[in-house]
Scaffold this motif. Structure first.
Motif, PDB file in Angstrom:
ATOM      1  N   CYS A  95      35.139  46.304  47.222  1.00 33.35           N
ATOM      2  CA  CYS A  95      34.021  46.424  48.228  1.00 33.35           C
ATOM      3  C   CYS A  95      32.951  45.272  47.905  1.00 33.35           C
ATOM      4  N   GLU A  96      32.530  44.624  49.041  1.00 34.61           N
ATOM      5  CA  GLU A  96      31.563  43.795  49.026  1.00 34.61           C
ATOM      6  C   GLU A  96      30.256  44.389  49.205  1.00 34.61           C
ATOM      7  N   GLY A 153      43.276  37.609  42.403  1.00 31.56           N
ATOM      8  CA  GLY A 153      43.790  38.395  43.156  1.00 31.56           C
ATOM      9  C   GLY A 153      43.513  38.274  44.581  1.00 31.56           C
ATOM     10  N   VAL A 154      42.117  38.100  45.093  1.00 30.63           N
ATOM     11  CA  VAL A 154      41.634  37.704  45.908  1.00 30.63           C
ATOM     12  C   VAL A 154      40.232  36.901  45.584  1.00 30.63           C
ATOM     13  N   LEU A 185      39.328  44.820  55.938  1.00 29.63           N
ATOM     14  CA  LEU A 185      39.614  45.832  56.466  1.00 29.63           C
ATOM     15  C   LEU A 185      38.531  46.135  57.245  1.00 29.63           C
ATOM     16  N   THR A 186      38.594  45.535  58.452  1.00 28.82           N
ATOM     17  CA  THR A 186      37.198  45.574  59.298  1.00 28.82           C
ATOM     18  C   THR A 186      37.050  46.923  59.899  1.00 28.82           C
ATOM     19  N   VAL A 209      35.705  45.653  52.827  1.00 29.96           N
ATOM     20  CA  VAL A 209      36.550  46.319  51.952  1.00 29.96           C
ATOM     21  C   VAL A 209      38.017  45.178  51.901  1.00 29.96           C
ATOM     22  N   PHE A 210      38.300  45.134  50.954  1.00 33.52           N
ATOM     23  CA  PHE A 210      39.726  44.340  50.669  1.00 33.52           C
ATOM     24  C   PHE A 210      40.738  44.965  49.853  1.00 33.52           C
ATOM     25  N   GLU A 211      41.925  44.729  50.164  1.00 33.56           N
ATOM     26  CA  GLU A 211      43.000  45.389  49.249  1.00 33.56           C
ATOM     27  C   GLU A 211      43.767  44.710  48.593  1.00 33.56           C
TER      28      GLU A 211
END
Length: 460
Positions: free
Chosen positions: A167-168, A146-147, A202-203, A186-188
């Motif tokens: 979330c990292e 997915g990512v 998502l900076t 955070v990545f979607e």
């Protein structure tokens, strides 16, 4: 996840008497269906040993193994990564379900998320998400990346438009641990089509040690917890998107990041009484959301400071009917020896945006049986059937526990995969518990060895 509940109890000498929940436990179930009466007995009965040695369940329940680390991904992109963590389940077309699973991999991980062109942020990082697509019988139709190229993907949360925010839980910058890009974002992830979301940080939502998020479905505001490991500890944030509730990609339009200030309360750990209520909560603009030179929690928020809390983890949105709702967030524990203002064994806080009011609704422990989840709550799942599920993360046997509205705790599952030796057995923690959209199936991960289960049975 840097310390377990039992380790904390052992270090502090806390007693191991009966389980203790204090406060309005029913608050935890806001917005779920009413639970069927359990009578004088909570739960589903004793756990029965699994002949296959994987997962012990009550009578009448069964499981299916959906995926295990080291197996081949059906997409052909590589093998299933390890360290299965947070997870969300989303409805797809024709009765299908997209299960999006985090992999909390650091730079040294043996089984990292395979790098895939168009889905990789930093090729040097080994975390990310994989997506399983299931049919109505829980058969895996597809499993793919997915990512990729993200780091230490711990928890996250769903969006109202059906995507997953992963979330990292790190704030390592480029050049640290071999990374080529900054991390802590955070990545979607879109389970139906990961390439729609790609690998775009998502900076504007900030760079810090993210844990979990919850989205207000009325306003689109995103609430975020920070699980910082050193004093001064994490903050509770809200992100006001420029394009709220706009669907996939809307969070890329930017917005404003703010941190919560509770007037007169610099440290939430000092609040010990359930029902303690604070009016007039303030939201303070974050000076530098990218933390270019200074971590956000160390930045200058003015002479009145900001409110910190140790071990901010689970975060979810709850509401009743068409009411305005509230966001709930968890502080797993606090210890004065670490720098907190007071010691506690777990808190659940409720913030009501329409009232700007913060209330301590549940306190866990400290007089708790170490075999039960009576302190140090981590990520929790609100089941559509009206129950609360808690993943155990400690020494000894590992369980998924349920908690009913009366605060009674009962076992739902027990890990049976021995990752130790016959003389000194060990079991991997549970993580990522979630339910199918129709509430009929519980999905849960064993962190080590990475295993994803689908559990069906007579859920009440």
């Amino acid at each position: 996840m840097s310390a377990t509940r039992r380790q904390i109890l052992a270090r502090t000498g806390a007693s191991v008497a009966g389980i203790a929940f204090t406060g309005a436990v029913s608050e935890l179930f806001a917005g779920t269906a009413a639970a069927s009466p359990l009578g004088s007995r909570a739960g589903y009965g004793p756990l029965l040993p699994d002949p296959a040695g994987l997962l012990d369940l009550p009578a009448g329940f069964s499981y299916k193994v959906l995926s295990r680390q080291g197996e081949r991904l059906r997409s052909g992109e590589g093998v299933v990564p390890g360290n299965h963590d947070g997870m969300g389940a989303f409805a797809g077309p024709r009765g299908r379900i997209h299960l999006i699973r985090n992999h909390e991999n650091r730079a040294t991980a043996r089984l990292g998320v395979p790098t895939v062109e168009g889905l990789t942020y930093d090729p040097a990082a080994k975390g990310g998400c994989t997506v399983l697509t299931l049919d109505g019988r829980h058969d895996v139709l597809d499993e793919r990346v997915g990512v990729a190229g993200t780091a230490v993907n711990c928890a996250g949360g769903p969006t109202p438009w059906g995507t997953w925010l992963t979330c990292e839980e790190t704030e390592d910058k480029a050049g640290t641990n071999g990374y080529t890009k900054d991390h802590g974002f955070v990545f979607e992830v879109d389970g139906a089509d990961p390439r729609r979301t790609g690998a775009v940080p998502l900076t504007a939502m900030g760079r810090f040690q993210h844990e979990a998020v919850a989205v207000d479905p009325r306003s689109g505001i995103v609430y975020e917890t920070e699980d910082a490991f050193q004093h001064p500890f994490g903050l509770f944030y809200r992100f006001l998107p420029n394009k709220p509730l706009g669907g996939t990609g809307s969070l890329r339009a930017g917005g404003a990041l703010e941190a919560m200030r509770v007037p007169g309360v610099p440290d939430l750990s000092v609040v010990q009484e359930t029902g303690a209520c604070f009016e007039g909560v303030e939201w303070v603009p974050v000076p530098d959301p990218q933390a270019v030179t200074t971590p956000i929690r160390l930045q200058d928020f003015g002479p009145r400071g900001i409110t910190h809390a140790q071990k901010l983890e689970g975060c979810y949105w709850g509401g009743r009917g068409n009411g305005p709702g509230a966001v709930y967030f968890v502080s797993s524990f606090a210890r004065t020896r670490d720098g907190s203002g007071a010691t506690h064994f777990g808190q659940v806080w409720k913030y009501e945006p329409h009232r700007r009011r913060l209330t301590l609704v549940v306190v866990f422990g400290p007089s708790t049986d170490i075999q039960l989840p009576g302190e140090s709550p981590d990520n929790i799942c609100l089941a559509p059937t009206g129950g609360l599920m808690v993943c155990e993360d400690g020494d000894g046997g590992q369980h998924v526990y349920g908690v009913d509205r009366k605060g009674r705790v009962y076992p739902v599952a027990r890990g049976a995969q021995n990752i130790g030796t016959p003389e000194a057995p060990e079991w991997g923690e549970f993580a990522g518990v979630t339910f199918s959209p129709d509430g009929s199936t519980m999905y849960v991960n064993c962190y080590t060895p990475g295993t994803t289960f689908a559990v069906t049975g007579p859920w009440r």
